[in-house]
Scaffold this motif. Sequence first.
Motif, PDB file in Angstrom:
ATOM      1  N   MET A 584       0.801  -1.231   0.000  1.00 12.88           N
ATOM      2  CA  MET A 584       0.000   0.000   0.000  1.00 12.88           C
ATOM      3  C   MET A 584       0.831   1.278   0.000  1.00 12.88           C
ATOM      4  O   MET A 584       0.287   2.356   0.253  1.00 12.88           O
ATOM      5  CB  MET A 584      -0.941   0.003   1.206  1.00 12.88           C
ATOM      6  N   SER A 585       2.113   1.202  -0.303  1.00 12.89           N
ATOM      7  CA  SER A 585       2.919   2.426  -0.269  1.00 12.89           C
ATOM      8  C   SER A 585       2.442   3.493  -1.257  1.00 12.89           C
ATOM      9  O   SER A 585       2.529   4.687  -0.961  1.00 12.89           O
ATOM     10  CB  SER A 585       4.400   2.102  -0.499  1.00 12.89           C
ATOM     11  N   PRO A 586       1.896   3.121  -2.457  1.00 10.68           N
ATOM     12  CA  PRO A 586       1.390   4.186  -3.339  1.00 10.68           C
ATOM     13  C   PRO A 586       0.012   4.723  -2.932  1.00 10.68           C
ATOM     14  O   PRO A 586      -0.462   5.701  -3.513  1.00 10.68           O
ATOM     15  CB  PRO A 586       1.305   3.507  -4.714  1.00 10.68           C
ATOM     16  N   VAL A 587      -0.642   4.076  -1.967  1.00  8.20           N
ATOM     17  CA  VAL A 587      -1.990   4.489  -1.567  1.00  8.20           C
ATOM     18  C   VAL A 587      -1.870   5.702  -0.648  1.00  8.20           C
ATOM     19  O   VAL A 587      -1.554   5.572   0.533  1.00  8.20           O
ATOM     20  CB  VAL A 587      -2.748   3.340  -0.864  1.00  8.20           C
ATOM     21  N   THR A 588      -2.113   6.881  -1.196  1.00  9.29           N
ATOM     22  CA  THR A 588      -1.938   8.120  -0.422  1.00  9.29           C
ATOM     23  C   THR A 588      -3.105   8.423   0.493  1.00  9.29           C
ATOM     24  O   THR A 588      -2.959   9.163   1.462  1.00  9.29           O
ATOM     25  CB  THR A 588      -1.744   9.313  -1.376  1.00  9.29           C
ATOM     26  N   ASP A 589      -4.285   7.861   0.206  1.00  7.67           N
ATOM     27  CA  ASP A 589      -5.464   8.152   1.022  1.00  7.67           C
ATOM     28  C   ASP A 589      -6.490   7.049   0.821  1.00  7.67           C
ATOM     29  O   ASP A 589      -6.438   6.291  -0.152  1.00  7.67           O
ATOM     30  CB  ASP A 589      -6.055   9.508   0.637  1.00  7.67           C
ATOM     31  N   ILE A 590      -7.437   6.977   1.745  1.00 11.72           N
ATOM     32  CA  ILE A 590      -8.527   6.009   1.655  1.00 11.72           C
ATOM     33  C   ILE A 590      -9.745   6.619   2.331  1.00 11.72           C
ATOM     34  O   ILE A 590      -9.616   7.306   3.353  1.00 11.72           O
ATOM     35  CB  ILE A 590      -8.132   4.659   2.315  1.00 11.72           C
ATOM     36  N   ASP A 591     -10.924   6.431   1.731  1.00  9.79           N
ATOM     37  CA  ASP A 591     -12.132   6.979   2.351  1.00  9.79           C
ATOM     38  C   ASP A 591     -12.990   5.852   2.899  1.00  9.79           C
ATOM     39  O   ASP A 591     -12.581   4.686   2.926  1.00  9.79           O
ATOM     40  CB  ASP A 591     -12.905   7.851   1.355  1.00  9.79           C
ATOM     41  N   ALA A 615       0.850  -4.184   3.743  1.00  8.75           N
ATOM     42  CA  ALA A 615       2.250  -3.781   3.862  1.00  8.75           C
ATOM     43  C   ALA A 615       2.401  -2.288   3.576  1.00  8.75           C
ATOM     44  O   ALA A 615       1.907  -1.784   2.572  1.00  8.75           O
ATOM     45  CB  ALA A 615       3.122  -4.580   2.895  1.00  8.75           C
ATOM     46  N   ASN A 616       3.062  -1.604   4.494  1.00  5.43           N
ATOM     47  CA  ASN A 616       3.453  -0.200   4.356  1.00  5.43           C
ATOM     48  C   ASN A 616       2.305   0.767   4.047  1.00  5.43           C
ATOM     49  O   ASN A 616       2.395   1.558   3.111  1.00  5.43           O
ATOM     50  CB  ASN A 616       4.540  -0.054   3.283  1.00  5.43           C
ATOM     51  N   PRO A 617       1.230   0.746   4.831  1.00  3.12           N
ATOM     52  CA  PRO A 617       0.220   1.801   4.660  1.00  3.12           C
ATOM     53  C   PRO A 617       0.770   3.135   5.165  1.00  3.12           C
ATOM     54  O   PRO A 617       1.482   3.185   6.169  1.00  3.12           O
ATOM     55  CB  PRO A 617      -0.947   1.318   5.526  1.00  3.12           C
ATOM     56  N   GLY A 618       0.466   4.217   4.450  1.00  2.00           N
ATOM     57  CA  GLY A 618       0.959   5.541   4.815  1.00  2.00           C
ATOM     58  C   GLY A 618       0.286   6.082   6.066  1.00  2.00           C
ATOM     59  O   GLY A 618      -0.648   5.472   6.605  1.00  2.00           O
ATOM     60  N   PRO A 619       0.737   7.247   6.544  1.00  2.68           N
ATOM     61  CA  PRO A 619       0.222   7.798   7.803  1.00  2.68           C
ATOM     62  C   PRO A 619      -1.284   8.078   7.780  1.00  2.68           C
ATOM     63  O   PRO A 619      -1.987   7.760   8.745  1.00  2.68           O
ATOM     64  CB  PRO A 619       1.023   9.094   7.993  1.00  2.68           C
ATOM     65  N   ILE A 620      -1.770   8.653   6.698  1.00  4.38           N
ATOM     66  CA  ILE A 620      -3.211   8.940   6.614  1.00  4.38           C
ATOM     67  C   ILE A 620      -3.999   7.649   6.555  1.00  4.38           C
ATOM     68  O   ILE A 620      -5.042   7.497   7.217  1.00  4.38           O
ATOM     69  CB  ILE A 620      -3.506   9.809   5.375  1.00  4.38           C
ATOM     70  N   VAL A 621      -3.495   6.677   5.789  1.00  2.00           N
ATOM     71  CA  VAL A 621      -4.204   5.404   5.627  1.00  2.00           C
ATOM     72  C   VAL A 621      -4.253   4.641   6.943  1.00  2.00           C
ATOM     73  O   VAL A 621      -5.321   4.161   7.355  1.00  2.00           O
ATOM     74  CB  VAL A 621      -3.525   4.563   4.531  1.00  2.00           C
ATOM     75  N   LEU A 625      -7.443   3.437   9.123  1.00  2.00           N
ATOM     76  CA  LEU A 625      -7.647   2.013   9.407  1.00  2.00           C
ATOM     77  C   LEU A 625      -7.878   1.795  10.895  1.00  2.00           C
ATOM     78  O   LEU A 625      -8.728   0.987  11.306  1.00  2.00           O
ATOM     79  CB  LEU A 625      -6.440   1.196   8.937  1.00  2.00           C
ATOM     80  N   HIS A 626      -7.127   2.533  11.731  1.00  2.00           N
ATOM     81  CA  HIS A 626      -7.327   2.445  13.180  1.00  2.00           C
ATOM     82  C   HIS A 626      -8.677   3.030  13.578  1.00  2.00           C
ATOM     83  O   HIS A 626      -9.401   2.446  14.398  1.00  2.00           O
ATOM     84  CB  HIS A 626      -6.207   3.193  13.911  1.00  2.00           C
ATOM     85  N   ALA A 627      -9.017   4.185  12.990  1.00  4.54           N
ATOM     86  CA  ALA A 627     -10.272   4.854  13.348  1.00  4.54           C
ATOM     87  C   ALA A 627     -11.482   3.994  13.005  1.00  4.54           C
ATOM     88  O   ALA A 627     -12.495   4.006  13.721  1.00  4.54           O
ATOM     89  CB  ALA A 627     -10.360   6.199  12.634  1.00  4.54           C
ATOM     90  N   SER A 628     -11.389   3.244  11.913  1.00  2.00           N
ATOM     91  CA  SER A 628     -12.504   2.391  11.493  1.00  2.00           C
ATOM     92  C   SER A 628     -12.470   1.018  12.159  1.00  2.00           C
ATOM     93  O   SER A 628     -13.359   0.192  11.909  1.00  2.00           O
ATOM     94  CB  SER A 628     -12.461   2.210   9.977  1.00  2.00           C
ATOM     95  N   GLN A 629     -11.421   0.767  12.960  1.00  4.86           N
ATOM     96  CA  GLN A 629     -11.223  -0.513  13.648  1.00  4.86           C
ATOM     97  C   GLN A 629     -10.994  -1.669  12.663  1.00  4.86           C
ATOM     98  O   GLN A 629     -11.161  -2.826  13.014  1.00  4.86           O
ATOM     99  CB  GLN A 629     -12.406  -0.837  14.575  1.00  4.86           C
ATOM    100  N   LEU A 630     -10.605  -1.331  11.420  1.00  6.26           N
ATOM    101  CA  LEU A 630     -10.295  -2.376  10.459  1.00  6.26           C
ATOM    102  C   LEU A 630      -9.018  -3.113  10.842  1.00  6.26           C
ATOM    103  O   LEU A 630      -8.865  -4.301  10.536  1.00  6.26           O
ATOM    104  CB  LEU A 630     -10.153  -1.770   9.055  1.00  6.26           C
ATOM    105  N   THR A 631      -8.115  -2.407  11.525  1.00  7.23           N
ATOM    106  CA  THR A 631      -6.876  -3.069  11.971  1.00  7.23           C
ATOM    107  C   THR A 631      -7.186  -4.201  12.944  1.00  7.23           C
ATOM    108  O   THR A 631      -6.497  -5.226  12.957  1.00  7.23           O
ATOM    109  CB  THR A 631      -5.943  -2.056  12.641  1.00  7.23           C
TER     110      THR A 631
END
Length: 658
Positions: A584-591, A615-621, A625-631
Amino acid sequence: MSQRVSDEAVTKAMGEITSGASSRRHGDTLPHIHKVGSPPKQTLLQEIKYSVAETFFPDRPFDKYKDQTWGRMFLLGLQSLFPILEWGRHYDLKKFRGDLISGLTIASLCIPQDIGYSKLANLDPQYALYASFVAPLVYAVMGSSRDIAIGPVAVVSLLLGTMLTDEISNFKSHEYLRLTFTATFFAGVTQMALGVLRLGFLIDFLSHAAIVGFMAGAAITIGLQQLKGLLGIQNFTKKTDIVSVMRSVFKSAHHGWNWETIVIGLAFLVFLLITKYIAKRNKKLFWVAAISPMISVILSTFFVYITRADKKGVAIVHHVQKGVNPSSAGEIYFSGKYLGPGIRIGVIAGLVALTEAVAIGRTFAAMKDYPLDGNKEMMAMGAMNIVGSLTSAYVATGSFSRSAVNYMAGCKTAVSNIVMSTVVLLTLLLITPLFKYTPNAVIASIIIAAVAGLVDIEAIILLWKIDKFDFVACLGAFFGVIFKSVEIGLLIAVAISFAKILLQVTRPRTTVLGKLPGTTIYRNVQQYPKATQIDGMLIIRVDSAIYFSNSNYIKERILRWLTDEEAQRTANRLSRIEYLTVEMSPVTDIDTSGIHAFEELYKSLQKRKVQLILANPGPIVIEKLHASQLTGIIGENNIFLTVADAVSTFTPKGEGVV
């Protein structure tokens, strides 16, 4: 003592590096596995502030005001609005010499061009000269480019002429002139509003490919329009599409062509093209091409006057009104049925003029390596067109041909525009009656020679080599202009540019990754055929932010990759896929739609007994992910900093698929 400690630190570090490298060579495990960190929490206000700052103020324009006195801040504010106050303090006689020569050179080019461009806008010649007098003065005070030369240009003149005649067919009427000033006023308002609101990024939506096609189509359309003057045709179509123009030309072939006009036009066209060729081959002889239009006007005018060729059917300019710009403040429509068309035409013409000017300004700024403030350019362009609309001028912008001559003539600052404006003023006051016998055929030749450079064959070929979609966008804009109209071509150019953006956003690339032999680097298996996939694991990289517009596609594409790979590995009697790693390093954002898509992907994989790994989600992602409890659903232990960490954890041997 300090030297010994330093040596021990270096030795220890080198030992760790060697140990790590050795570990990676002899086994495919890493000595340390780092977990993905979460960025510090930000409040909603902080997020909004950051987004606004990056969208509207990426150049940090307010930094220079920090820790300054009120007086100093006021001075800096004036310099920001009027850059001449800043660079003017360091102006000297040496710079003026360069500006004087370049100003005189571009003046000799602009005067005959202006007479021709006014015909494209269906206006009398003096209105283009008015624009070349007022607009450069305003720009010299407010503009940030040192090289751009201001005045009417062919594309904008043609655009105005066609759009205005769609509203008022009688271009000799006073209402047509008033609508011209109204459109110019709102073109300036549009440009200034973009600068004040710092919305300059909007013009970047018109892609380079679309601009290349649009300019080429406009150049051919302009050239075809000049056949009226070049062939001496009296009754000529008012339409601009190639079919109507060519039908009009051939229909008048037997009785409507004038051979004296053709001889004059072709002779001077050949002369102009030869001088352009000479200047292109030898850059030091740029002045030959620069002064050739004025020489053509002088010689042809003298020839027509002494032979009285106008009595034999050679069409001439007849009359250029003498005197300085009259006020037109009371002529602008601020109400009535022409207000709406004036705003619409002004917005379109303003955006096209701005796009051309910014492109030209950036080109020469890059060549001389100095910064160009896009927002200042917009405000300067807007101000000069607002002032122009109040002083009987129509839309002006940066001219590529004049700017190129200005640059090659050795201009140092925007004072070259002031010199050019002064020459135009003297022309209006003293010389305009001398243009009476100038043949229209020569004006047509000057325009054809000027717009020939707008057809950039090399750029079109390069588009084909680099990006086929860009090539299609270029052709779409090109054919839209020549077969329909300038407005339709522009609309097609914008539509194709947006279509490309939408296509890239809604259908992003996903690629399968493999491990390069002897390394822990994972790359696209199609780009690197020697990269091997990991036994029991499929690694996929998503090359885009994940939004509502593409989240479902990305989920389905990942599952399709999984199905295809499982079938291929089963056919080769290899181990089934137990782990699916998304890089996920190129994934700059997720809604929220993207989060929901990953939840569905996780459930689908669970049914197939395949574990989802990130692997390697960026800071915003990772924050979302934590906020949505997907982690928590995926599992914190299934989120890794690198693909190599994931591989070393779940497939310690890191065996590749043969």
